[in-house]
Design an enzyme around this catalytic site. Sequence first.
Site, PDB file in Angstrom:
ATOM      1  N   ASP A   8       0.852  -1.181   0.000  1.00  0.00           N
ATOM      2  CA  ASP A   8       0.000   0.000   0.000  1.00  0.00           C
ATOM      3  C   ASP A   8       0.891   1.235   0.000  1.00  0.00           C
ATOM      4  O   ASP A   8       2.053   1.176   0.451  1.00  0.00           O
ATOM      5  CB  ASP A   8      -0.922   0.015   1.224  1.00  0.00           C
ATOM      6  CG  ASP A   8      -1.956   1.131   1.139  1.00  0.00           C
ATOM      7  OD1 ASP A   8      -2.741   1.135   0.174  1.00  0.00           O
ATOM      8  OD2 ASP A   8      -1.975   1.997   2.026  1.00  0.00           O
ATOM      9  N   GLU A  10       0.806   5.758   0.517  1.00  0.00           N
ATOM     10  CA  GLU A  10       0.117   7.012   0.792  1.00  0.00           C
ATOM     11  C   GLU A  10       0.780   8.082  -0.063  1.00  0.00           C
ATOM     12  O   GLU A  10       1.987   8.004  -0.359  1.00  0.00           O
ATOM     13  CB  GLU A  10       0.188   7.379   2.279  1.00  0.00           C
ATOM     14  CG  GLU A  10      -0.448   6.374   3.217  1.00  0.00           C
ATOM     15  CD  GLU A  10      -1.932   6.168   2.993  1.00  0.00           C
ATOM     16  OE1 GLU A  10      -2.578   7.063   2.388  1.00  0.00           O
ATOM     17  OE2 GLU A  10      -2.455   5.131   3.404  1.00  0.00           O
ATOM     18  N   HIS A  58      -4.606  10.569   5.811  1.00  0.00           N
ATOM     19  CA  HIS A  58      -3.518   9.770   6.395  1.00  0.00           C
ATOM     20  C   HIS A  58      -2.803  10.439   7.557  1.00  0.00           C
ATOM     21  O   HIS A  58      -2.043   9.776   8.283  1.00  0.00           O
ATOM     22  CB  HIS A  58      -2.501   9.355   5.320  1.00  0.00           C
ATOM     23  CG  HIS A  58      -2.008  10.476   4.440  1.00  0.00           C
ATOM     24  ND1 HIS A  58      -1.383  11.599   4.925  1.00  0.00           N
ATOM     25  CD2 HIS A  58      -2.056  10.626   3.086  1.00  0.00           C
ATOM     26  CE1 HIS A  58      -1.042  12.381   3.922  1.00  0.00           C
ATOM     27  NE2 HIS A  58      -1.452  11.830   2.796  1.00  0.00           N
ATOM     28  N   HIS A 154      -5.572   6.395   7.655  1.00  0.00           N
ATOM     29  CA  HIS A 154      -4.900   5.492   6.738  1.00  0.00           C
ATOM     30  C   HIS A 154      -3.399   5.524   7.017  1.00  0.00           C
ATOM     31  O   HIS A 154      -2.839   6.543   7.423  1.00  0.00           O
ATOM     32  CB  HIS A 154      -5.151   5.927   5.287  1.00  0.00           C
ATOM     33  CG  HIS A 154      -6.539   5.650   4.814  1.00  0.00           C
ATOM     34  ND1 HIS A 154      -6.818   4.789   3.770  1.00  0.00           N
ATOM     35  CD2 HIS A 154      -7.736   6.097   5.240  1.00  0.00           C
ATOM     36  CE1 HIS A 154      -8.117   4.738   3.575  1.00  0.00           C
ATOM     37  NE2 HIS A 154      -8.701   5.538   4.462  1.00  0.00           N
ATOM     38  N   ASP A 159      -2.359  -0.460   6.610  1.00  0.00           N
ATOM     39  CA  ASP A 159      -3.339  -0.922   5.625  1.00  0.00           C
ATOM     40  C   ASP A 159      -2.867  -2.191   4.921  1.00  0.00           C
ATOM     41  O   ASP A 159      -3.680  -3.057   4.582  1.00  0.00           O
ATOM     42  CB  ASP A 159      -3.612   0.179   4.601  1.00  0.00           C
ATOM     43  CG  ASP A 159      -4.472   1.302   5.171  1.00  0.00           C
ATOM     44  OD1 ASP A 159      -4.832   1.212   6.368  1.00  0.00           O
ATOM     45  OD2 ASP A 159      -4.781   2.254   4.443  1.00  0.00           O
TER      46      ASP A 159
END
Length: 240
Positions: A8, A10, A58, A154, A159
Amino acid sequence: MTRLIVLDTETTGLEPAQGHRIIEIGCVEMVERRLTGNNFHQYLQPDRMIDAAAIDVHGITNEFLEDKPRFGDVAADFLEYVRGAELIIHNAPFDVGFLNNELLKLDEDSPRIADLCAVTDTLVMAKKKHPGQRNSLDALCKRYDIDNSHRELHGALLDAEILADVYLLMTGGQTALFLDSQGAEGDVAGAASNIRRLSGERPRLKVVRPSEEDLAVHEAQLQKMGDDCVWLREGEVVSD
């Protein structure tokens, strides 16, 4: 050996074409569907401001990233880490698009993610298994009874860890007892020595047979897992 990397990211915003960059990469490794603890996690300095809407998602601020390395500083380590693995990503085009954009900024001749890895999109899987339903990561956690109450914001690594649980349940796998005390490689002999043996003279255990209702509930649960459920493959010998 099947090596999966649940990944994942960000970012500073939603579109690489608008100059947005990756600010966090989180990866969780599984070998033969077992968590190894060999994870990859890195915050990155994007050399641009983060959109306020992204910070709301986030919680990563421009100030926090001031002293962090740039993607080019960690690219070699990251590419070596994922090389040859199957990447498990929720909404893969988003993350892969950002990763390829970062690689392109480094060198037009840099490999692209598809050159190094196979990619499985769990959002596509979820839409196929649960058509017409919400299939966000939060929705899937609720559907598969995964506790994500600690996920207030997040985060790439968090995640990825949650998605690993979702993926294993979506594909009919076990999510507990994967990372044992013997370490990432595991020590079969050592693990065996810790097994508590029962006396052969112990009383016979009472066998409780499932009721018709129990069997019906069990069958319904298997059917809910869909085509990826190994227990529904009649006549196959399945090794996992």
